[in-house]
Design an enzyme around this catalytic site. Structure first.
Site, short mmCIF file in Angstrom:
data_model
loop_
_atom_site.label_atom_id
_atom_site.label_comp_id
_atom_site.label_asym_id
_atom_site.label_seq_id
_atom_site.Cartn_x
_atom_site.Cartn_y
_atom_site.Cartn_z
N ARG A 238 0.86 -1.18 0.00
CA ARG A 238 0.00 0.00 0.00
C ARG A 238 0.89 1.23 0.00
O ARG A 238 1.91 1.26 0.69
CB ARG A 238 -0.92 0.03 1.23
CG ARG A 238 -2.04 -1.00 1.20
CD ARG A 238 -3.09 -0.67 0.14
NE ARG A 238 -4.19 -1.64 0.13
CZ ARG A 238 -4.21 -2.71 -0.65
NH1 ARG A 238 -3.20 -2.97 -1.48
NH2 ARG A 238 -5.24 -3.54 -0.61
N GLU A 267 -4.32 7.13 -5.62
CA GLU A 267 -4.47 6.36 -6.87
C GLU A 267 -5.75 6.74 -7.58
O GLU A 267 -6.81 6.84 -6.93
CB GLU A 267 -4.46 4.85 -6.56
CG GLU A 267 -3.15 4.38 -5.97
CD GLU A 267 -3.10 2.87 -5.74
OE1 GLU A 267 -4.11 2.18 -6.00
OE2 GLU A 267 -2.03 2.38 -5.31
N HIS A 286 -1.01 -0.48 -10.12
CA HIS A 286 -1.65 -1.34 -9.12
C HIS A 286 -2.26 -2.60 -9.78
O HIS A 286 -3.47 -2.81 -9.74
CB HIS A 286 -2.73 -0.57 -8.36
CG HIS A 286 -3.05 -1.18 -7.03
ND1 HIS A 286 -3.51 -0.45 -5.96
CD2 HIS A 286 -2.99 -2.46 -6.57
CE1 HIS A 286 -3.72 -1.24 -4.92
NE2 HIS A 286 -3.40 -2.47 -5.27
#
Length: 320
Positions: A238, A267, A286
């Site tokens: 993360r 994000e 991601h």
């Protein structure tokens, strides 16, 4: 009257179709953007189940608005987007999707290590741009993975899967974890290390820890300063676990050699973010669990959890 399920992103019909006969299924129409907050709140107010994404904030306001809600099933291993205390207080079951993405995310982690160490993204971009003019004795030189020392922060399922892959490259594996993994130490030869020792000794530092109050911001300027100038930092956990400004400063000053990042504090990351200006940073959007088989398996876990709760059965992967 059928119970209502609301899905916060457009998912493949093969994942959703098994629910349609028995339930009133509603779904946000876009795959590439999050459901707007006002739409989420409106849909939640009449939903018995929410099928959510990591990008959705499922907080106290949602739970208090959703008076009929029985279950929230999150399409991720992580669940820091969900207020579990509020879920408990409102008697809502929350589930996630562990296990099925372990090996896929470990593959991606190892791929990002290789991509960063061998400057594969930079080389590929230059070739396509016509910048490859000649072979150079020191052109695109990078770092070896073979027999390097790998330090893993967060030795859960994915951490262990990455460490097992490292054995094929004859890497020495150090790990730091909240609890010792004695079985893994004896079975595979992994070595436990305190965080400072891991940072100072490792050629690759890989973060695979969950985001918790203890891990939030755990890696900043002080920690990056302890790493080798030849070391490579990898984050597939993360973004909030690290201080991105401190990482930028360490990379810019060449206090560490490079970084590979699949996750960010915000994000999608802003295109003007300083980290994107550095040539020694490899970035991905991601995609740790992004294979067809794994994403469909994650969706199946969500679908089964929702069905079980709405039918009065105990779901797997229950968090509350």
């Amino acid at each position: 009257m059928k119970k209502r399920i609301y899905i916060t992103r457009r998912l493949p019909e093969e994942a959703v179709e098994p629910l349609r006969d028995q339930y009133d299924v509603r779904m946000w129409e876009h795959e590439g953007e999050s459901v707007p907050r006002e739409v989420l709140l409106e849909e939640a107010s009449s939903a018995h189940a929410l099928w959510t994404m990591l990008s959705d904030t499922i907080d106290r306001e949602v739970f208090e608005r959703a008076t009929q809600l029985e279950v929230v099933s999150n399409l991720a291993v992580g669940y820091n987007n969900i207020d579990l205390n509020a879920a408990k207080e409102n008697s809502v079951i929350v589930t996630n999707t562990p296990d099925v993405l372990t090996e896929t995310t470990a593959d991606l982690t190892f791929g990002l290590m290789m991509m960063t160490a061998r400057r594969l993204g930079e080389a590929e971009r230059d070739l396509r741009a016509g910048e490859w003019k000649s072979w150079l004795p020191m052109g695109y030189v990078g770092m070896d993975l073979y027999q390097a020392k790998l330090g893993i922060i967060g030795m859960g399922r994915i951490g262990e899967a990455v460490a097992r892959r490292a054995r094929g490259f004859d890497m020495e594996v150090l790990y730091h974890n909240r609890t010792r993994r004695h079985e893994s130490e004896s079975m595979y030869g992994f070595t436990y290390a305190e965080l400072d020792e891991l940072l100072t000794q490792s050629d690759f530092v890989v973060v695979l820890a969950p985001l918790t109050d203890e891990t939030r911001g755990m890696l900043g300027a002080k920690e990056f300063a302890k790493m080798k100038e030849t070391s490579i930092f990898i984050n597939v956990a993360r973004g909030e676990i690290i201080d991105e400004k401190a990482l930028y400063e360490a990379l810019k000053a060449r206090k560490i050699w490079g970084a590979g990042l699949d996750v960010f504090t915000k994000e999608p990351i802003d295109l003007g973010h300083p980290l994107l200006t550095l040539p020694n940073v490899t970035t991905l959007p991601h995609i740790g669990s992004a294979t067809i088989r794994t994403r469909l398996a994650m969706m199946a876990l969500n679908r089964d959890a929702i069905t079980n709760v709405l039918e009065g059965k105990e779901p797997k992967n229950r968090l509350t």
